[in-house]
Design a protein around this motif. Structure first.
Motif, short mmCIF file in Angstrom:
data_model
loop_
_atom_site.label_atom_id
_atom_site.label_comp_id
_atom_site.label_asym_id
_atom_site.label_seq_id
_atom_site.Cartn_x
_atom_site.Cartn_y
_atom_site.Cartn_z
N GLN A 75 1.13 -1.02 0.12
CA GLN A 75 0.24 0.02 0.28
C GLN A 75 1.38 1.68 0.36
O GLN A 75 0.72 2.70 -0.58
CB GLN A 75 -1.30 -0.18 1.51
N LYS A 76 2.45 1.15 1.27
CA LYS A 76 3.12 2.33 0.50
C LYS A 76 3.68 2.38 -0.73
O LYS A 76 3.96 3.98 -0.84
CB LYS A 76 3.94 1.97 1.95
N ILE A 77 3.70 1.57 -1.13
CA ILE A 77 4.34 1.37 -2.72
C ILE A 77 3.64 2.00 -3.74
O ILE A 77 3.68 3.27 -4.41
CB ILE A 77 4.83 -0.34 -3.28
N ARG A 78 1.80 1.74 -3.10
CA ARG A 78 0.93 2.29 -4.55
C ARG A 78 0.55 3.68 -4.33
O ARG A 78 0.81 4.46 -5.49
CB ARG A 78 -0.13 1.61 -4.25
N ASN A 79 0.65 4.27 -3.01
CA ASN A 79 0.69 5.70 -2.76
C ASN A 79 1.87 5.84 -3.25
O ASN A 79 1.60 7.60 -3.45
CB ASN A 79 1.04 5.82 -1.08
N HIS A 80 2.55 5.76 -2.90
CA HIS A 80 4.45 6.55 -3.17
C HIS A 80 4.39 6.82 -4.60
O HIS A 80 4.71 7.96 -4.85
CB HIS A 80 5.73 5.33 -3.17
N PHE A 81 4.03 6.42 -6.06
CA PHE A 81 4.01 6.42 -7.15
C PHE A 81 2.72 6.98 -7.70
O PHE A 81 2.63 6.82 -8.51
CB PHE A 81 4.21 5.01 -7.99
N GLY A 82 1.44 6.21 -6.86
CA GLY A 82 0.43 7.11 -7.08
C GLY A 82 -0.01 6.40 -8.51
O GLY A 82 -0.91 6.63 -9.13
N LYS A 83 0.00 5.33 -8.91
CA LYS A 83 -0.53 4.05 -9.93
C LYS A 83 -0.85 2.88 -8.95
O LYS A 83 0.08 2.74 -7.87
CB LYS A 83 0.72 4.21 -11.12
N PRO A 84 -1.38 2.26 -9.97
CA PRO A 84 -1.98 0.97 -9.76
C PRO A 84 -0.72 -0.47 -9.61
O PRO A 84 -0.02 -0.63 -10.63
CB PRO A 84 -2.36 0.50 -10.64
N VAL A 85 -0.87 -1.27 -8.57
CA VAL A 85 0.26 -2.06 -8.02
C VAL A 85 -0.15 -3.72 -8.97
O VAL A 85 -1.13 -3.39 -8.15
CB VAL A 85 0.93 -1.90 -6.62
N ASN A 86 0.39 -3.35 -9.61
CA ASN A 86 0.25 -5.53 -10.18
C ASN A 86 1.14 -6.68 -9.51
O ASN A 86 1.99 -6.76 -9.90
CB ASN A 86 0.20 -5.82 -11.67
N ILE A 87 0.13 -7.42 -8.75
CA ILE A 87 0.57 -8.26 -8.27
C ILE A 87 0.71 -9.78 -9.64
O ILE A 87 -0.64 -9.88 -9.13
CB ILE A 87 -0.37 -9.07 -6.47
N THR A 88 2.36 -10.61 -9.59
CA THR A 88 1.96 -11.45 -10.49
C THR A 88 1.46 -12.08 -9.64
O THR A 88 1.37 -13.90 -10.43
CB THR A 88 2.92 -11.34 -11.47
N SER A 89 2.39 -12.34 -8.81
CA SER A 89 2.20 -13.52 -8.13
C SER A 89 2.44 -13.33 -6.75
O SER A 89 3.53 -12.58 -5.77
CB SER A 89 3.79 -14.73 -8.19
N GLY A 90 0.99 -13.84 -5.33
CA GLY A 90 1.91 -13.68 -4.53
C GLY A 90 1.43 -15.10 -3.45
O GLY A 90 2.82 -15.15 -4.04
N PHE A 91 0.32 -15.35 -2.56
CA PHE A 91 0.33 -16.55 -2.67
C PHE A 91 0.63 -18.08 -3.05
O PHE A 91 -0.04 -17.43 -4.17
CB PHE A 91 -0.84 -17.05 -1.58
N ARG A 92 1.18 -19.07 -2.67
CA ARG A 92 1.59 -19.66 -3.84
C ARG A 92 2.47 -20.72 -3.13
O ARG A 92 2.65 -21.33 -1.67
CB ARG A 92 2.93 -19.45 -4.16
N THR A 93 1.20 -22.78 -3.16
CA THR A 93 1.29 -23.60 -2.86
C THR A 93 2.31 -24.60 -2.71
O THR A 93 3.51 -23.92 -3.83
CB THR A 93 -0.16 -24.42 -3.17
N ALA A 94 2.65 -25.55 -1.94
CA ALA A 94 4.28 -25.96 -2.70
C ALA A 94 4.00 -26.51 -3.96
O ALA A 94 5.01 -26.51 -4.74
CB ALA A 94 4.66 -26.77 -1.48
N SER A 95 2.68 -27.11 -4.32
CA SER A 95 2.64 -28.24 -5.50
C SER A 95 3.16 -26.70 -6.46
O SER A 95 3.51 -27.13 -7.68
CB SER A 95 1.29 -28.26 -5.71
#
Ligand SMILES: [Zn+2]
Length: 140
Positions: A45-65
């Motif tokens: 959220q701090k990164i989002r606020n700092h740059f003032g642009k949407p932050v795209n998450i390409t990978s967040g939580f991942r299962t081991a498999s």
């Protein structure tokens, strides 16, 4: 900080912060539940606020498999614990994101730079950010 469990199927539209919803952190294999570190969300959220642009998450939580299918992924990746996100922002360079992340995690956490330059298979560069206790930095 706390690692929280969520059902992205049930609570996908729930806001974790002003700009991030639960579903943005789901594993690409659509496993439920998922785990998300509240401190990671605060940093994003701090990164989002700092740059003032949407932050795209390409990978967040991942299962081991799922993690096991990703080329060069660390066996005990911070993504497995819900403590990591790979992000990119349109019009902002990998270096700019990483440099700002450095100010948020000066003595700890993981920051990995994945620039597009020199990688024809990447449509854009990205930055890996995690909230591990130790400090780790890399370029890949
Ligand atoms: Zn990552």
């Amino acid at each position: 900080m706390a690692i929280n469990a969520y059902s992205w199927a049930k609570d996908g539209e729930k806001n974790l912060s002003p700009s991030f919803k639960v579903r943005e952190f789901r594993c690409s294999d659509n496993t439920d539940p998922i785990f998300i570190d509240s401190e990671l969300v605060e940093i994003l959220q701090k990164i989002r606020n700092h740059f003032g642009k949407p932050v795209n998450i390409t990978s967040g939580f991942r299962t081991a498999s799922k993690n096991a299918t990703i080329k060069n992924a660390a066996k005990f990746s911070q993504h497995l614990y819900g403590k990591a996100a790979d992000i990119w922002i349109s019009g902002v360079t990998v270096e700019q994101i990483a440099a700002y992340a450095e100010t948020l995690l000066p003595n700890r956490g993981g920051i990995g730079r994945y620039p597009k330059e020199g990688h024809a298979d990447r449509t854009h560069g990205w930055v890996h950010i995690d909230t591990r206790a130790a400090k780790s930095r890399w370029v890949s």
